[in-house]
Write a protein that holds these residues in place. Sequence first.
Motif, PDB file in Angstrom:
ATOM      1  N   UNK A  69     107.955  60.666  82.323  1.00 43.36           N
ATOM      2  CA  UNK A  69     107.751  61.210  83.677  1.00 43.36           C
ATOM      3  C   UNK A  69     108.001  62.717  83.715  1.00 43.36           C
ATOM      4  N   UNK A  70     109.130  63.149  83.133  1.00 41.55           N
ATOM      5  CA  UNK A  70     109.581  64.538  83.299  1.00 41.55           C
ATOM      6  C   UNK A  70     109.435  65.396  82.046  1.00 41.55           C
ATOM      7  N   UNK A  71     109.221  64.777  80.892  1.00 46.84           N
ATOM      8  CA  UNK A  71     109.137  65.558  79.661  1.00 46.84           C
ATOM      9  C   UNK A  71     110.494  66.107  79.259  1.00 46.84           C
ATOM     10  N   UNK A  72     110.493  67.274  78.589  1.00 48.51           N
ATOM     11  CA  UNK A  72     111.745  67.854  78.073  1.00 48.51           C
ATOM     12  C   UNK A  72     112.406  68.763  79.108  1.00 48.51           C
ATOM     13  N   UNK A  73     112.705  68.199  80.259  1.00 48.60           N
ATOM     14  CA  UNK A  73     113.444  68.894  81.319  1.00 48.60           C
ATOM     15  C   UNK A  73     114.876  68.350  81.315  1.00 48.60           C
ATOM     16  N   UNK A  74     115.826  69.160  80.869  1.00 46.24           N
ATOM     17  CA  UNK A  74     117.200  68.677  80.690  1.00 46.24           C
ATOM     18  C   UNK A  74     117.796  68.073  81.950  1.00 46.24           C
ATOM     19  N   UNK A  75     117.510  68.683  83.096  1.00 46.80           N
ATOM     20  CA  UNK A  75     118.112  68.202  84.345  1.00 46.80           C
ATOM     21  C   UNK A  75     117.773  66.739  84.622  1.00 46.80           C
ATOM     22  N   UNK A  76     116.611  66.285  84.145  1.00 49.63           N
ATOM     23  CA  UNK A  76     116.182  64.911  84.429  1.00 49.63           C
ATOM     24  C   UNK A  76     117.130  63.892  83.814  1.00 49.63           C
ATOM     25  N   UNK A  77     117.721  64.215  82.665  1.00 46.35           N
ATOM     26  CA  UNK A  77     118.580  63.255  81.966  1.00 46.35           C
ATOM     27  C   UNK A  77     119.999  63.287  82.509  1.00 46.35           C
ATOM     28  N   UNK A  78     120.408  64.433  83.062  1.00 48.50           N
ATOM     29  CA  UNK A  78     121.662  64.469  83.822  1.00 48.50           C
ATOM     30  C   UNK A  78     121.501  63.669  85.116  1.00 48.50           C
ATOM     31  N   UNK A  79     120.334  63.792  85.736  1.00 50.12           N
ATOM     32  CA  UNK A  79     120.033  63.014  86.936  1.00 50.12           C
ATOM     33  C   UNK A  79     120.023  61.520  86.615  1.00 50.12           C
ATOM     34  N   UNK A  80     119.430  61.149  85.487  1.00 50.97           N
ATOM     35  CA  UNK A  80     119.390  59.745  85.081  1.00 50.97           C
ATOM     36  C   UNK A  80     120.794  59.163  84.997  1.00 50.97           C
TER      37      UNK A  80
END
Length: 440
Positions: A69-80
């Motif tokens: 969904x988000x690719x290599x956007x670090x914030x997305x995995x902190x959000x996860x």
Amino acid sequence: MTVNNKNINNVFYIFVTAHLIFWSLIPSITNHNLPLDTIEALAWGSNLDWGFNKHPPMSAFFPEVFYQIFGSQDWAYYLLSQIFVIISFYYVFKFSSEIFNIKLLGLISVLLIEAIYFYNFTTPEFNVNVCQLPFWSLTVYYSWKIYSGKEIKFLDCFLVGLFAAFGFLSKYLFIYLLVSIDLLFIYLIFFKKEKKFDFKYLISIEVFLVVLVPHFIWLYNNDFITITYGLARTGLEQSILLDHIKFPLIFLLKQMGILIPFFILIWLLVKKIKFNFNFKDKKLLFLLAINILPIVLMFLTSLITGSKIRTMWMTPFYLFFGTLFVYLFQAQINLKKLKAFVIGFVFFFFLPPVLYAYVSISKDDKRTDYPGKEIAVKTQYAWDQQFNSAINVVLGDEWNAGNLSYHLKSRPVWEGFVEREKLDQLKDYMCLDNVCVGSR
């Protein structure tokens, strides 16, 4: 009461929203690279299977969904990570509100666990421990519905089996919760005879086993590698007689240390410690089974085997500790005098993110300071000078190769460690230090 409950719901949603924003935003701003376990999960996720060399598959599945969904956007995995945390908070709140029939006490139960290290400072790193959290709370909640309901419902049994399987596929230590709940039901059905055996109970076991079948097949085909890894982490093979005393004591001392902020909030809430255990109280019996019994079983594991229990393994074990202690001390809680508790909660709510930001900014030798993006750019440039094909395979350890898999735009599949046989199967390849990239 309806208005009060609505206000309490609003406070809960403000709390979890604030938690999600703080713990997603601060690491996104202060960290240069994703943490080790998250990169490891993404490396596995690039080549999804029913298991990996260290863990079962669930902790890799969710980061891979987010990557798509988000690719290599670090914030997305902190959000996860924070999504997993607040889902678990929601079911702790829901469960606690049903236990007390007073939503304010349910809210307090959740606010208390915010002070526990596992649910604040460590949460930015999505890993197997964080992955367990929602499934732990969901399994407890639907087990409670079966335990407290007058009628055993098919859906509740189905969901217990499903969420229990997802939890087990996150980390095998989830079995400590399942054994504890099973022991409670066995005790009430076959010893106390306070509950009748219902064949619907078997639905949970059937669903649990059916979901796990693919993983069991994978385990067999891969020489039970994840179990071997887990046992190696305990230091069981090198265990000596002294370890049967030393490691259980270290385990207990570490747990007490981690719970100090939690106990400070309890003291601010109650001031006067006074309670009576009534083992005929069915609610208390359930709370002891899901809170104390898993920890006792973990302690006994260390005591009997002499194994070392790593602190982070206990991450989901304290989710319902707030509920247990509020239940024990509810007679001493004055709901009109919560000012000291609120001040203490606000302090412990803001302190961990401030400390996290300070550590992240002030120290430059952490995994999260690794120049993953820069290395990926250099690797891509060196590749383009030699080959016209795209990089679609990366070989090496999960950290170095995993960072390349994550940061390279072509999202190469991580295929394990560098081996001559694997290199021979590639059309083109290039090796830098202990990492190789290639194309098929």
